[in-house]
Structures are given as structure tokens and as C-alpha cells.
Design a protein around this motif. Structure first.
Motif, PDB file in Angstrom:
ATOM      1  N   UNK A  30      49.010  47.400  18.908  1.00  0.00           N
ATOM      2  CA  UNK A  30      47.848  47.770  19.710  1.00  0.00           C
ATOM      3  C   UNK A  30      46.779  48.416  18.819  1.00  0.00           C
ATOM      4  N   UNK A  31      47.217  48.943  17.681  1.00  0.00           N
ATOM      5  CA  UNK A  31      46.267  49.517  16.719  1.00  0.00           C
ATOM      6  C   UNK A  31      45.679  48.393  15.882  1.00  0.00           C
ATOM      7  N   UNK A  46      43.354  47.625  20.697  1.00  0.00           N
ATOM      8  CA  UNK A  46      43.088  46.569  21.673  1.00  0.00           C
ATOM      9  C   UNK A  46      44.309  46.400  22.562  1.00  0.00           C
ATOM     10  N   UNK A  47      44.061  45.911  23.773  1.00  0.00           N
ATOM     11  CA  UNK A  47      45.149  45.700  24.718  1.00  0.00           C
ATOM     12  C   UNK A  47      44.794  44.522  25.611  1.00  0.00           C
ATOM     13  N   UNK A  48      45.780  43.678  25.889  1.00  0.00           N
ATOM     14  CA  UNK A  48      45.589  42.495  26.719  1.00  0.00           C
ATOM     15  C   UNK A  48      46.282  42.698  28.068  1.00  0.00           C
ATOM     16  N   UNK A  49      45.556  42.453  29.134  1.00  0.00           N
ATOM     17  CA  UNK A  49      46.103  42.541  30.486  1.00  0.00           C
ATOM     18  C   UNK A  49      46.267  41.109  30.976  1.00  0.00           C
ATOM     19  N   UNK A  78      42.754  39.378  30.242  1.00  0.00           N
ATOM     20  CA  UNK A  78      41.536  40.118  29.935  1.00  0.00           C
ATOM     21  C   UNK A  78      41.903  41.044  28.783  1.00  0.00           C
ATOM     22  N   UNK A  79      40.925  41.428  27.985  1.00  0.00           N
ATOM     23  CA  UNK A  79      41.242  42.367  26.912  1.00  0.00           C
ATOM     24  C   UNK A  79      40.272  43.537  26.921  1.00  0.00           C
ATOM     25  N   UNK A  80      40.786  44.651  26.467  1.00  0.00           N
ATOM     26  CA  UNK A  80      39.968  45.839  26.268  1.00  0.00           C
ATOM     27  C   UNK A  80      40.147  46.243  24.812  1.00  0.00           C
ATOM     28  N   UNK A 120      43.060  52.377  28.965  1.00  0.00           N
ATOM     29  CA  UNK A 120      43.056  53.149  27.714  1.00  0.00           C
ATOM     30  C   UNK A 120      43.967  54.362  27.847  1.00  0.00           C
ATOM     31  N   UNK A 121      43.893  55.061  28.972  1.00  0.00           N
ATOM     32  CA  UNK A 121      44.769  56.220  29.212  1.00  0.00           C
ATOM     33  C   UNK A 121      46.242  55.830  29.120  1.00  0.00           C
TER      34      UNK A 121
END
Length: 135
Positions: A30-31, A46-49, A78-80, A120-121
Motif C-alpha cells: 500500500x506504500x 494507494x489503495x484499491x476498492x 476504484x483507487x485512492x 484512508x483512515x
């Protein structure tokens, strides 16, 4: 976490931002290994939902256009992308997740209705509690 804390990547940095995160797509963490184009710190994540997939019953009772959209991409997500230091983010809808990415994550279930701040939390709390998240 207050959503006012987070702001969208400034438009003059979008090209650099995309370059850093495109290179990170294949990383198994994720880093993200690059530096933030805004603050120049190594605090990118980054993170993928993943999108919720329809089961056979739902698929048969769904409009054809919706079925095509859901099945068009096996790893639809989706990604953040964010910098934990200067609090800027990019939210990208309907892109592919790396195949190794988990189907769900505690606090961020696939297909859920999430805010940028809540994702993010959840991810940052996991990192603090358990160390780096690796799919």
C-alpha cells in the motif's frame, strides 16, 4: 478524520502524480516507493476498492447494460492515492486493481459506499496497528 484535512492533487502536479502512481501499480504494498510531487516526502500510499461482483441470480435480474459493465473488467476497482504528509489525494473511479489485490479489507468492503477519508483512515489504522499492508 475530517474531510477538510484532505484536498485534491493540485492541477499543476497531476502529470507528475500520475507518473509516480503508474510506476507503483505493480508494487505489492500500500506504500508507494516514490516521492510526493507536492511536498517531496516519501509518504505516498494507494489503495484499491474492488467493485462488488454480481452473483448468477443478480446477474440474471439486472439490465443488460449493467451486466456488461460489471463483467467488462474482472479486476474492476476504484483507487485512492494519497500523501500522508501533505494530505493531498487523487480518487480514480473505474480502473483495474492489480490481480493480487484482496477482495475485501476490514473497514473497506468491496462495492461499499466509502468516503476518501474513511478509506484512508482504515488503511492507515491498519498500518499503525499491524505494519505495512501487503496484498
Amino acid at each position: 478524520m475530517s474531510t477538510s484535512k484532505w484536498r485534491v492533487v493540485p492541477s499543476d502536479l497531476v502529470a507528475q502524480w500520475l507518473e509516480v502512481f503508474d510506476a507503483a501499480w505493480s508494487q505489492s504494498s500500500v506504500r508507494v516507493g516514490g516521492v510526493c510531487p507536492n511536498c517531496h516526502e516519501r509518504a505516498l500510499h494507494h489503495f484499491y476498492i474492488r467493485h462488488k461482483m454480481l452473483n448468477e441470480w443478480q446477474s440474471s435480474s439486472t439490465f443488460e447494460g449493467e451486466r456488461e459493465g460489471v463483467h467488462r473488467q474482472k479486476d474492476a476497482a476504484d483507487s485512492i492515492e494519497w500523501c500522508a504528509h501533505c494530505n493531498i489525494y487523487n480518487y480514480v473511479k473505474d480502473q483495474g486493481a492489480p490481480p493480487r489485490w484482496p477482495e475485501t479489507f476490514v473497514g473497506v468492503e468491496n462495492g461499499g459506499n466509502h468516503t476518501v477519508a474513511s478509506v484512508i483512515d482504515a488503511v492507515m489504522n491498519h498500518i499503525v496497528k499491524y505494519g505495512d499492508f501487503r496484498p
